[in-house]
Design an enzyme around this catalytic site. Sequence first.
Site, PDB file in Angstrom:
ATOM      1  N   GLU A 199      40.220  38.865  36.314  1.00 63.14           N
ATOM      2  CA  GLU A 199      39.394  40.019  34.960  1.00 63.14           C
ATOM      3  C   GLU A 199      39.082  39.380  33.852  1.00 63.14           C
ATOM      4  OE1 GLU A 199      42.298  42.983  35.876  1.00 63.14           O
ATOM      5  OE2 GLU A 199      40.948  44.395  37.272  1.00 63.14           O
ATOM      6  N   GLU A 356      38.387  44.585  45.057  1.00 60.64           N
ATOM      7  CA  GLU A 356      39.486  44.860  44.687  1.00 60.64           C
ATOM      8  C   GLU A 356      39.688  46.636  44.575  1.00 60.64           C
ATOM      9  OE1 GLU A 356      42.181  44.190  41.566  1.00 60.64           O
ATOM     10  OE2 GLU A 356      42.465  42.209  41.151  1.00 60.64           O
TER      11      GLU A 356
END
Length: 452
Positions: A199, A356
Amino acid sequence: PMREGLFASFFRLDATNIYPRRLAPRGVCCYTEHQRRTLLFMQTQSGGKTMQLDKLLHGGDYNPEQWLDRPDILAQDVELMKKAHVNVVTLGVFSWSTIEPQEGEFHLDWLADIIHNLYAHGISTILATPSAARPAWLARKYPEVRRVRGDRVRELYNRRQNHCYTSPIYREKVAIIDRKLAERFGDDPAVILWHIGNEFGGECHCELCQNAFRAWLQKRYGSLDALNKAWNATFWSHNYTEWSQIESPAPHGENAVQGLALDWKRFVSYQSIDFYKWERDCVRELAPKAEFTVNMMYRFNDINYFDFAKEIDVASWDNYPTWHKPNETIEETALDTAMMHDLYYSLKGKPFLMMESSPSFTNWQPVSKQKRPGIAELSALQAVAHGADSVCYFQWRASRGAEEKLHGAVVGHDGREDARPFRETAEVGETLEQLAFVADTRRVKQVARSEE
């Protein structure tokens, strides 16, 4: 699109919405044999499969380093993964302090044992580089790796994703551990994809980044005259006469010049991608056949994902819709999510990975609600219908402690397989196995044309 038609046996679909079959109104439709044949033709025209996929991936983030002192838990994980129809896990995202507990002291045998034991049970690995969360010894010994905030205060050691992308020392230390991983696992058949960092985001205002920003501006504009004109710096007498006079935006400094603010954002995006490329190339030196991804995020505008997409082999993103909002219907939430799935498909023009998602709830949304029955399946198969070749979760087993200990997981703290999140995950896994033949299916491009 043809891929969406295949889900009619599980869902009712219309122009904007999908519903689990058991929740759908009357009128569930079925895909035709013509649609199926057309889809198989599209697979043969796709020009090769990313990671040679012949199935949809199902699994998620696995953090066995938390349980190395509990071999019974590790053994239970494998058995539960098989019951949940898991065929892939992501390893190593936050493993730096376990892999390198002291500078230059590397422990990789435990990771190899985990990877190969999973592979023996039919579970492949997406291997991450651990650069998103550095160990305490590194932050203490080399202060320059810690970010400087906009107010020019250097952060103390804390949390994650807060390193300086420009720091030569940080790049050196990252290169060392990445090469160690690539040397050990670069040709390992159990590793199907490399997951660089985690991320990407944030910015650093240290002097290293200031100098890199000025160099980026010099390359972009060529001269201060051109920069002053582009920024309309004459207003309020803000003309620059030396490159060293330029500083990044600051709450106690310049923060109202749009040209400066925009170029700083552009630089941060450029530097973030440059850091990724540094990591990727370090791995590629020892693993020339490796493929790479980064997990992107919802409506994230700090990095130009279209530029980022040029440097990765497969797009992936972390999908966390806030289901059951008081001011939004399930259909509206699903529609917003559908747009994001389509965006990530468009980045490479081919199937992406949902890297995710939560099998139950998060721990960071304003109100972290448990998904209602059927929503986990809806969310998972909506992703596949829009072009995802995976349904992966954060996290496999609930964290033993610390910041995300209350984040939802496939396996809760009690380890029960009769809990609803586990049962629903197993149902999704079983469905994905039935839909294995849609892996790597390309979507029909649809555009609006004007005859004028």
